[in-house]
Design a protein around this motif. Structure first.
Motif, PDB file in Angstrom:
ATOM      1  N   ILE A   1      31.145  37.767  33.577  1.00  0.00           N
ATOM      2  CA  ILE A   1      31.604  37.718  34.967  1.00  0.00           C
ATOM      3  C   ILE A   1      30.505  37.195  35.876  1.00  0.00           C
ATOM      4  CG2 ILE A   1      32.129  39.207  36.961  1.00  0.00           C
ATOM      5  CD1 ILE A   1      34.561  38.703  35.347  1.00  0.00           C
ATOM      6  N   LEU A   2      29.291  37.695  35.687  1.00  0.00           N
ATOM      7  CA  LEU A   2      28.211  37.403  36.631  1.00  0.00           C
ATOM      8  C   LEU A   2      27.718  35.957  36.548  1.00  0.00           C
ATOM      9  CD1 LEU A   2      26.140  40.708  36.358  1.00  0.00           C
ATOM     10  CD2 LEU A   2      27.761  40.035  38.146  1.00  0.00           C
ATOM     11  N   LEU A   3      27.574  35.424  35.349  1.00  0.00           N
ATOM     12  CA  LEU A   3      27.040  34.067  35.223  1.00  0.00           C
ATOM     13  C   LEU A   3      27.967  33.008  35.823  1.00  0.00           C
ATOM     14  CD1 LEU A   3      25.347  34.150  31.703  1.00  0.00           C
ATOM     15  CD2 LEU A   3      24.274  34.283  33.955  1.00  0.00           C
ATOM     16  N   PRO A   4      29.300  33.075  35.568  1.00  0.00           N
ATOM     17  CA  PRO A   4      30.175  32.114  36.247  1.00  0.00           C
ATOM     18  C   PRO A   4      30.135  32.242  37.765  1.00  0.00           C
ATOM     19  CG  PRO A   4      31.318  33.093  34.384  1.00  0.00           C
ATOM     20  CD  PRO A   4      30.046  33.852  34.556  1.00  0.00           C
ATOM     21  N   LEU A   5      30.042  33.466  38.266  1.00  0.00           N
ATOM     22  CA  LEU A   5      29.948  33.649  39.715  1.00  0.00           C
ATOM     23  C   LEU A   5      28.652  33.064  40.267  1.00  0.00           C
ATOM     24  CD1 LEU A   5      31.371  37.248  40.289  1.00  0.00           C
ATOM     25  CD2 LEU A   5      32.400  35.085  40.989  1.00  0.00           C
ATOM     26  N   LEU A   6      27.560  33.252  39.514  1.00  0.00           N
ATOM     27  CA  LEU A   6      26.277  32.685  39.949  1.00  0.00           C
ATOM     28  C   LEU A   6      26.355  31.165  40.018  1.00  0.00           C
ATOM     29  CD1 LEU A   6      23.694  34.885  37.994  1.00  0.00           C
ATOM     30  CD2 LEU A   6      23.817  34.612  40.473  1.00  0.00           C
ATOM     31  N   SER A   7      26.997  30.566  39.037  1.00  0.00           N
ATOM     32  CA  SER A   7      27.047  29.098  39.020  1.00  0.00           C
ATOM     33  C   SER A   7      28.006  28.555  40.078  1.00  0.00           C
ATOM     34  CB  SER A   7      27.470  28.606  37.631  1.00  0.00           C
ATOM     35  OG  SER A   7      28.776  29.049  37.328  1.00  0.00           O
ATOM     36  N   LEU A   8      29.099  29.279  40.353  1.00  0.00           N
ATOM     37  CA  LEU A   8      30.100  28.794  41.300  1.00  0.00           C
ATOM     38  C   LEU A   8      29.769  29.140  42.747  1.00  0.00           C
ATOM     39  CD1 LEU A   8      33.370  29.652  39.339  1.00  0.00           C
ATOM     40  CD2 LEU A   8      32.422  27.377  39.755  1.00  0.00           C
ATOM     41  N   LYS A   9      29.249  30.353  42.968  1.00  0.00           N
ATOM     42  CA  LYS A   9      29.058  30.837  44.336  1.00  0.00           C
ATOM     43  C   LYS A   9      27.608  31.093  44.713  1.00  0.00           C
ATOM     44  CE  LYS A   9      33.260  30.806  45.757  1.00  0.00           C
ATOM     45  NZ  LYS A   9      33.650  29.996  46.922  1.00  0.00           N
TER      46      LYS A   9
ATOM     47  N   ASP B   1      26.485  35.564  47.137  1.00  0.00           N
ATOM     48  CA  ASP B   1      27.814  36.159  47.009  1.00  0.00           C
ATOM     49  C   ASP B   1      27.944  37.005  45.750  1.00  0.00           C
ATOM     50  OD1 ASP B   1      28.805  35.158  49.386  1.00  0.00           O
ATOM     51  OD2 ASP B   1      29.395  33.258  48.459  1.00  0.00           O
ATOM     52  N   THR B   2      27.240  36.620  44.683  1.00  0.00           N
ATOM     53  CA  THR B   2      27.295  37.420  43.455  1.00  0.00           C
ATOM     54  C   THR B   2      26.644  38.782  43.663  1.00  0.00           C
ATOM     55  OG1 THR B   2      27.233  35.400  42.127  1.00  0.00           O
ATOM     56  CG2 THR B   2      26.693  37.463  41.014  1.00  0.00           C
ATOM     57  N   LEU B   3      25.451  38.767  44.283  1.00  0.00           N
ATOM     58  CA  LEU B   3      24.797  40.031  44.593  1.00  0.00           C
ATOM     59  C   LEU B   3      25.613  40.844  45.593  1.00  0.00           C
ATOM     60  CD1 LEU B   3      21.060  38.911  44.887  1.00  0.00           C
ATOM     61  CD2 LEU B   3      22.187  40.012  42.965  1.00  0.00           C
ATOM     62  N   SER B   4      26.327  40.150  46.457  1.00  0.00           N
ATOM     63  CA  SER B   4      27.198  40.821  47.415  1.00  0.00           C
ATOM     64  C   SER B   4      28.300  41.591  46.688  1.00  0.00           C
ATOM     65  CB  SER B   4      27.815  39.771  48.354  1.00  0.00           C
ATOM     66  OG  SER B   4      28.781  40.343  49.191  1.00  0.00           O
ATOM     67  N   MET B   5      28.896  40.968  45.691  1.00  0.00           N
ATOM     68  CA  MET B   5      29.940  41.637  44.934  1.00  0.00           C
ATOM     69  C   MET B   5      29.409  42.857  44.205  1.00  0.00           C
ATOM     70  SD  MET B   5      31.984  40.384  41.528  1.00  0.00           S
ATOM     71  CE  MET B   5      30.610  40.972  40.540  1.00  0.00           C
ATOM     72  N   VAL B   6      28.273  42.698  43.538  1.00  0.00           N
ATOM     73  CA  VAL B   6      27.718  43.793  42.745  1.00  0.00           C
ATOM     74  C   VAL B   6      27.349  44.977  43.630  1.00  0.00           C
ATOM     75  CG1 VAL B   6      25.794  44.483  41.272  1.00  0.00           C
ATOM     76  CG2 VAL B   6      26.891  42.269  40.927  1.00  0.00           C
ATOM     77  N   THR B   7      26.758  44.713  44.785  1.00  0.00           N
ATOM     78  CA  THR B   7      26.341  45.805  45.654  1.00  0.00           C
ATOM     79  C   THR B   7      27.516  46.581  46.200  1.00  0.00           C
ATOM     80  OG1 THR B   7      24.314  44.702  46.279  1.00  0.00           O
ATOM     81  CG2 THR B   7      25.116  46.361  47.771  1.00  0.00           C
TER      82      THR B   7
ATOM     83  N   THR C   1      33.278  44.291  35.728  1.00  0.00           N
ATOM     84  CA  THR C   1      34.263  43.363  35.163  1.00  0.00           C
ATOM     85  C   THR C   1      35.664  43.566  35.733  1.00  0.00           C
ATOM     86  OG1 THR C   1      34.587  44.868  33.272  1.00  0.00           O
ATOM     87  CG2 THR C   1      32.992  43.083  33.001  1.00  0.00           C
ATOM     88  N   VAL C   2      35.971  44.773  36.245  1.00  0.00           N
ATOM     89  CA  VAL C   2      37.304  45.006  36.775  1.00  0.00           C
ATOM     90  C   VAL C   2      37.474  44.447  38.185  1.00  0.00           C
ATOM     91  CG1 VAL C   2      36.974  47.245  37.935  1.00  0.00           C
ATOM     92  CG2 VAL C   2      39.153  46.745  36.813  1.00  0.00           C
ATOM     93  N   ALA C   3      36.380  44.129  38.867  1.00  0.00           N
ATOM     94  CA  ALA C   3      36.453  43.702  40.271  1.00  0.00           C
ATOM     95  C   ALA C   3      37.385  42.509  40.496  1.00  0.00           C
ATOM     96  CB  ALA C   3      35.051  43.407  40.801  1.00  0.00           C
ATOM     97  N   PRO C   4      37.267  41.404  39.737  1.00  0.00           N
ATOM     98  CA  PRO C   4      38.212  40.296  39.961  1.00  0.00           C
ATOM     99  C   PRO C   4      39.656  40.680  39.664  1.00  0.00           C
ATOM    100  CG  PRO C   4      36.325  39.582  38.649  1.00  0.00           C
ATOM    101  CD  PRO C   4      36.271  41.066  38.700  1.00  0.00           C
ATOM    102  N   VAL C   5      39.857  41.559  38.663  1.00  0.00           N
ATOM    103  CA  VAL C   5      41.212  41.998  38.319  1.00  0.00           C
ATOM    104  C   VAL C   5      41.846  42.723  39.499  1.00  0.00           C
ATOM    105  CG1 VAL C   5      42.592  43.368  36.721  1.00  0.00           C
ATOM    106  CG2 VAL C   5      40.537  42.191  35.900  1.00  0.00           C
ATOM    107  N   LEU C   6      41.088  43.617  40.127  1.00  0.00           N
ATOM    108  CA  LEU C   6      41.608  44.384  41.254  1.00  0.00           C
ATOM    109  C   LEU C   6      41.945  43.476  42.431  1.00  0.00           C
ATOM    110  CD1 LEU C   6      39.274  47.533  41.231  1.00  0.00           C
ATOM    111  CD2 LEU C   6      41.470  47.178  40.080  1.00  0.00           C
ATOM    112  N   GLU C   7      41.116  42.490  42.672  1.00  0.00           N
ATOM    113  CA  GLU C   7      41.375  41.584  43.793  1.00  0.00           C
ATOM    114  C   GLU C   7      42.618  40.730  43.535  1.00  0.00           C
ATOM    115  OE1 GLU C   7      39.980  41.670  46.705  1.00  0.00           O
ATOM    116  OE2 GLU C   7      38.817  43.358  45.958  1.00  0.00           O
TER     117      GLU C   7
END
Length: 469
Positions: free
Chosen positions: A78-86, A90-96, A334-340
């Motif tokens: 989950i994290l590596l694709p987000l790092l490359s795309l955003k 924004d990735t650290l924003s999601m995790v926090t 890993t569930v974060a994108p699923v919930l959104e």
């Protein structure tokens, strides 16, 4: 030595990554980009749950020493694709956002209850009889709703087995203990079972489970206790001498700490302050800070300031808590994108799946939510399953406690009760099984247990569907 260094270094790097990730909030990324998610983003979450469900059964020698590395790999999916795309911001924003608002409160509550309950030792001396066993089982079921199913299981399973140590037939004792104490009893409060605490973090009122789940719990617990009494009576061996019942508790001070946990959660659930700490987009309210700091303080006071002997008697270990910490970090990430995607409703990629738990006119069906949540909870962990269906129903706690209250009741009951159907449905189930086997009790296989419990509970769940949903 080299293997231990590598293992500890990997764990330190894993923890350091999440500590460094505590910078921003998740809402900004998902609010504007929900539509960018596709079902491929569900793959890491699905792999985490499938690994959690099946690896301990089919590959235990690989899973137990390496589960941290395995779920870290999925999390990076989950994290590596987000790092490359955003990018990193924004990735650290999601995790926090996940760590501050969901993971840390969840883990602190589990840890506080686990540590305080582990400091209480119960000794019961009596002649083993169906009446005494039913009484102990009933008390433990009630206590589970206030100190958690894991805490109650840890507190009562050893004295319960010790009370019956000279009996020949003991397997049924453990099966009913798993069903009642490890699962059914946890529905009274948000402290009782992780799914309900996640609902509390999402905005469900603290007293809502007590108000709505008390009758369903009684509907299940009373018949099960009656069945247990009749069953246990059939296997009761005649005694040459009857022993007078005595009950001894060591570690009374930890009961005060458990009371402090309950009071702390209750006060912070009712307290709505206007003060908050805003750091780089992350809002941490004063009441949340007090709750989290208070849970940490109580756990430390219990562990360092109370008598260590009860914990030694209870065989207290840190490994279950460490496993929960690592696994749920991966689950929440890993569930974060699923919930959104679920929150997007019919506009998101799950629109076809939503029809499975909705009627033809598009309204949600409480019976379908009950059985879907329950059956998935029995093979996957019930906490993330609850989150998925909570958000599938819209994720609005205020709406789910009013207009859609039957749906929230169905989701809650399914997640809490049907976790008993397999060894992997709820965290205490495997722990109780392992303790029973350490007492030389031969437990059924995975499918043998599932068949027994399904035959026991299916009629009750069927009647419950008509009465409550």
């Amino acid at each position: 030595m080299r293997k231990r260094f590598f293992r500890n270094s990997s764990l330190c790097l894993f923890v350091l990554f999440f500590c460094c990730a505590s910078a921003l909030s998740a809402e900004k990324y998902f609010a504007s980009d929900t539509g960018a998610f596709s079902l491929w983003w569900c793959l890491p979450f699905g792999l985490v749950l499938c690994s959690l469900a099946f690896f301990p059964l089919i590959l235990p020698n690989i899973w137990h020493p390496h589960y941290g590395k395995i779920v870290s790999f999925y999390t990076l999916g989950i994290l590596l694709p987000l790092l490359s795309l955003k990018g990193g911001y924004d990735t650290l924003s999601m995790v926090t956002g996940i760590m501050v608002h969901h993971y840390c409160p969840f883990l602190l509550l589990i840890a506080a209850l686990y540590i305080t309950a582990g400091g209480i030792e119960i000794n019961i001396r009596a002649s083993p009889s169906a009446k005494i066993n039913t009484l102990v089982l009933g008390i433990a079921t009630f206590v589970a709703g206030w100190i958690g199913t894991t805490g109650a299981a840890m507190l009562f399973i050893r004295p319960f087995l010790a009370l019956n140590k000279d009996r020949l037939c003991r397997q049924h004792l453990v099966i009913f203990f798993i069903v009642l104490v490890g699962n059914v009893g946890g529905g009274l409060t948000p402290l009782g079972d992780p799914p309900l605490f996640l609902g509390y973090l999402e905005g469900v009122n603290f007293f809502w489970p007590l108000k709505m789940l008390t009758l369903p719990i009684l509907f299940l617990a009373v018949p099960l206790l009656i069945i247990f009494y009749l069953w246990d009576r059939q296997y009761q061996e005649p005694l040459a001498k009857r022993e007078r019942i005595s009950f001894k508790v060591c570690g009374y001070e930890n009961m005060l700490y458990i009371g402090g946990i309950i009071l702390l959660i209750l006060i912070t659930s009712l307290w709505k302050s206007k003060m908050s700490l805003d750091f780089l987009g992350t809002s941490w309210s004063l009441e949340d800070f007090v709750r989290d700091a208070g849970l940490f303080f109580i756990a430390c006071m219990s562990y360092f300031k109370t008598n260590p002997l009860p914990r030694k008697a209870n065989n207290f270990r840190w490994s279950p808590l460490r496993e929960v910490a690592i696994l749920f970090a991966a689950i929440f990430i890993t569930v974060a994108p699923v919930l959104e995607m679920l929150k997007a409703g019919n506009q998101g990629p799950f629109h076809q799946w939503l029809s499975l738990v909705h009627k033809a006119d598009g309204t949600p069906s409480a019976p379908l939510y009950f059985w879907a949540t329950g059956l998935l909870s029995s093979f996957l962990d019930n906490a993330p399953t609850y989150l998925v269906f909570f958000n599938m129903a819209g994720g609005d706690a205020a709406l789910l406690m009013t207009t859609l209250e039957p749906i929230l009741l169905a989701i809650s009951a399914g997640a809490v009760f049907m976790g008993a159907l397999t060894y992997i449905g709820n965290a205490p189930n495997f722990m109780i099984k392992a303790i029973a086997e350490s007492h030389d009790i031969g437990m059924p296989s995975f499918f043998g247990y599932a068949l027994r419990v399904f035959l026991l509970l299916f009629p009750l769940f069927g009647i419950m569907t008509f009465l409550f949903f």
